[in-house]
Design an enzyme around this catalytic site. Structure first.
Site, PDB file in Angstrom:
ATOM      1  N   ASP A 169       0.833  -1.204   0.000  1.00  0.00           N
ATOM      2  CA  ASP A 169       0.000   0.000   0.000  1.00  0.00           C
ATOM      3  C   ASP A 169       0.868   1.254   0.000  1.00  0.00           C
ATOM      4  O   ASP A 169       1.979   1.253  -0.546  1.00  0.00           O
ATOM      5  CB  ASP A 169      -0.934  -0.038   1.215  1.00  0.00           C
ATOM      6  CG  ASP A 169      -2.279   0.591   0.903  1.00  0.00           C
ATOM      7  OD1 ASP A 169      -2.335   1.823   0.782  1.00  0.00           O
ATOM      8  OD2 ASP A 169      -3.274  -0.149   0.786  1.00  0.00           O
ATOM      9  N   HIS A 210      -4.111   5.084   4.234  1.00  0.00           N
ATOM     10  CA  HIS A 210      -4.769   3.875   3.712  1.00  0.00           C
ATOM     11  C   HIS A 210      -4.130   2.584   4.215  1.00  0.00           C
ATOM     12  O   HIS A 210      -4.808   1.698   4.747  1.00  0.00           O
ATOM     13  CB  HIS A 210      -4.727   3.942   2.188  1.00  0.00           C
ATOM     14  CG  HIS A 210      -5.652   3.027   1.484  1.00  0.00           C
ATOM     15  ND1 HIS A 210      -5.226   1.884   0.852  1.00  0.00           N
ATOM     16  CD2 HIS A 210      -6.975   3.090   1.283  1.00  0.00           C
ATOM     17  CE1 HIS A 210      -6.258   1.283   0.282  1.00  0.00           C
ATOM     18  NE2 HIS A 210      -7.337   1.994   0.525  1.00  0.00           N
ATOM     19  N   SER A 385     -11.487  -1.680  -0.057  1.00  0.00           N
ATOM     20  CA  SER A 385     -10.203  -1.516   0.630  1.00  0.00           C
ATOM     21  C   SER A 385     -10.256  -2.109   2.029  1.00  0.00           C
ATOM     22  O   SER A 385      -9.292  -2.695   2.512  1.00  0.00           O
ATOM     23  CB  SER A 385      -9.859  -0.026   0.764  1.00  0.00           C
ATOM     24  OG  SER A 385      -9.265   0.458  -0.402  1.00  0.00           O
TER      25      SER A 385
END
EC number: 3.4.21.94
Length: 627
Positions: A169, A210, A385
């Site tokens: 990520d 994230h 996600s």
């Protein structure tokens, strides 16, 4: 070992996207196997930096020239010439750049500070009451017991010990107090900055939160008074920072997916090609090699598990146009919200294997509670996600329960233990359907929501499935017109390579490798029907896809819906336009690829519940063998 890697990666080299951006990264292949020192010398002599070998190779390297801009519209001929004139250089290619996007909504800083809350239950973590996807009691307007059933796994003494999940990520805040004791530094790396410290780059809008949020879903510590708890709270997480850059390259993706394959068990990816409903894209050559190498050689030959978020393009997109999520080497995970509906951003496709959870229905800010940047917490993580790391956590529990599980065993366990529960399509388009051996599936949710307790229990008594074979079931290569007002059907009758070394009797994945062109690609719909009558939509209408030039070239549309079925007989491919406008097109080629086993996969497993999926499929296989 799988015998189909070369064909598979050739099929997945993308021909539907024309790259117009070139990066300052170069793929360099040397003659022979001279090793790292020789490559370092060439890089120094020519003004490049050697970022290291590609997938541990002795003659393939990733060179970067810092004087070049990260993105330009033309290749740099002078820099190419510098490399190619060196007698040791066999191949030098300036790498194209392409977009990869995170799958989830933009981070919201609604409540990032942990409030002063007293422990109310076990686990005692203050955000555990908000983690409805771990234990749903009906809080936040959800449906009670619609969760991952993790307490049933924890009650079996399984919490993810000795399993490492890599979060591929934008970095991981490995100093976060809820993560730092479960952080595996040896297995971590920053491929964006080329160093060993994959810490997120700071931005004012917290855009690079994230990866940290995904990491907390897997391995946030338990009972430490901070944030919530991870699905596999005693497991380890590794940070692989590779997403935080304007353009991705094949070598960064490949090295990320091939990083430390014997230290990393699971790779979790909550990103992919742009979810705009018109992109057809997937892994390039080196990345496909990395994935195939991982499933064949990783985890000391048991195979790495690659978990992929199916996509956030909504009903106007189709995740079979995403070569990562639609790959048979990955486990594609979709999401549901806390009342059982699909989320509005969920893509549907026949390659999705199972589902987990994203956000609440009545309150969209009630998302996934997890760790956030700088030691803080959030309850607003969402999108597919959020779904993929939950699945990675469940698989980490299964791997602790049985460390000898292969990558294929994990897929079989997913099919056999996922539950329909209360999942439903909010718009009534896709209903639950039973395939030819009694397995229920849904075009949105795959085989259902993951059940950690059931997966751990079955993993403990699991027997490794028989060897996997790849059979080309047949091919139609006649140019066939697609009528504007009706469908056309192409058929292949196959014996599934009976009597050969690649005979398949029990299906896992099925691919329809298709080449076609049309006046509007987004209006094409494809259905594949098995000899046992299971009909899979392998491509749905995509309203934003106006392509009339590229079409699909040897694109492997994949379905999991025929899992466990018998492949012998007639397969039918139905091609049509879903459009009010007059359209035209041609299907140029269709090849049927069958993947599965020669021997029945569950014959040695005991059946404790006569109504379980395992019992149903075993009975179907036994009856078949009596014929």
């Amino acid at each position: 070992m799988d015998t189909w890697p070369l064909l598979s990666h050739l099929l997945l080299i993308i021909t539907a996207v024309t790259a117009e951006i070139f990066t300052n990264s170069f793929y360099v292949k040397l003659h022979g196997s001279p090793g790292r020192e020789a490559a370092d010398a060439i890089a120094q002599k020519t003004g490049f930096d050697n970022y290291g070998p590609v997938l541990g190779s002795q003659n393939e390297f990733h060179f970067v020239h810092r004087a070049l801009p990260h993105a330009r519209t033309r290749r740099s001929i002078p820099h190419m010439r510098k490399l190619k004139v060196d007698p040791q250089v066999h191949i030098a290619v300036q790498l194209p750049g392409f977009k990869r996007v995170k799958r989830g909504s933009k981070p919201l800083r609604v409540e990032n500070l942990v409030p002063d809350m007293q422990p109310q239950r076990v686990p005692s973590d203050p955000y555990f009451p908000f983690q409805w996807y771990l234990k749903d009691t009906g809080q936040n307007g959800g449906k009670a017991k619609l969760d991952l059933n993790v307490e049933a796994a924890w009650a079996q003494g399984v919490t993810g010990k000795n399993v490492t999940t890599a979060i591929m990520d934008d970095g991981v805040d490995y100093m976060h107090p809820d993560l730092k004791f479960n952080y595996n530094a040896r297995a971590s790396y920053d491929f964006s900055s080329n160093d060993a410290y994959p810490y997120p780059r700071y931005t004012d809008d917290w855009f690079n939160s994230h990866g940290t949020r995904c990491a907390g879903e897997v391995a946030a510590a338990r009972d430490n008074g901070i944030c919530g708890v991870g699905v596999a709270y005693d497991s380890k997480i590794a940070g692989i920072r590779m997403l935080d850059q304007p353009y991705m390259t094949d070598l960064i993706e490949a090295n990320s997916m091939g990083h430390e394959p014997n230290l990393i068990d699971i790779y979790s990816a909550s990103w992919g090609p742009t979810d705009d409903g018109k992109t057809v894209d997937g892994p390039r050559n080196a990345t496909m090699r990395a994935i195939v190498r991982g499933v064949n050689e990783g985890r000391n030959k048991l195979g790495n598990i690659y978990v992929w978020a199916s996509g956030d393009g909504g009903e106007d997109d189709d995740c079979n146009c995403d070569g990562y999520a639609a790959s048979m080497w990955t486990i594609s995970i979709n999401s549901a919200i806390n009342d059982g509906q699909n989320a509005h951003y969920d893509e549907s496709c026949s390659s999705t294997l199972a589902s987990t959870f994203s956000n609440g229905a009545k309150d969209p800010n009630t998302g996934v509670a997890t760790t956030d940047l700088y030691g803080k917490c959030t309850t607003t993580h969402s999108g597919t996600s959020a779904a993929a790391p939950e699945a990675a956590g469940v698989f980490a529990l299964a791997l602790e329960a049985n460390p000898q599980l292969t990558w294929r065993d994990v897929q079989h366990l997913t099919v056999l233990t996922s539950k329909r529960n209360s999942l439903f399509d909010a718009k009534g388009r896709f209903h639950w359907t039973m395939n030819g051996v009694g397995l229920e599936f849904n075009h949105l949710f795959g085989f259902g929501v993951l059940d950690a307790g059931a997966m751990v229990a079955l993993a403990k008594q699991w027997k490794t499935v028989p060897a996997r074979y790849h059979c080309q079931g047949g091919s139609v290569q006649d140019l066939t017109e697609i009528p504007s007002s009706r469908s056309v059907q192409l058929k292949i009758k196959t014996n599934a390579c009976q009597g050969t070394d690649t005979q398949v009797n029990y299906l896992e994945h099925v691919q329809a490798v298709i080449t076609l062109n049309s006046t509007r690609r987004g209006d094409v719909e494809l259905f594949l029907t098995s000899p046992m009558g299971t009909r899979s939509m392998i491509l749905s209408r995509r309203v934003h896809d106006d392509d009339r030039r590229d079409g699909f070239t040897k694109w492997p549309f994949m379905t999991t819906h025929t899992w466990g079925e018998y492949p012998q007989g007639t397969w039918a491919l139905e091609v049509s336009f879903n459009s009010q406008m007059q359209q035209s097109g041609f299907i140029k080629e269709w090849t049927l690829m069958l993947h599965g086993t020669r021997d029945p996969p569950y014959s040695d497993l005991p059946v404790s519940d006569p109504h379980s999926k395992l019992a149903i499929v075993k009975k179907a296989h036994e009856e078949r063998n009596k014929m």
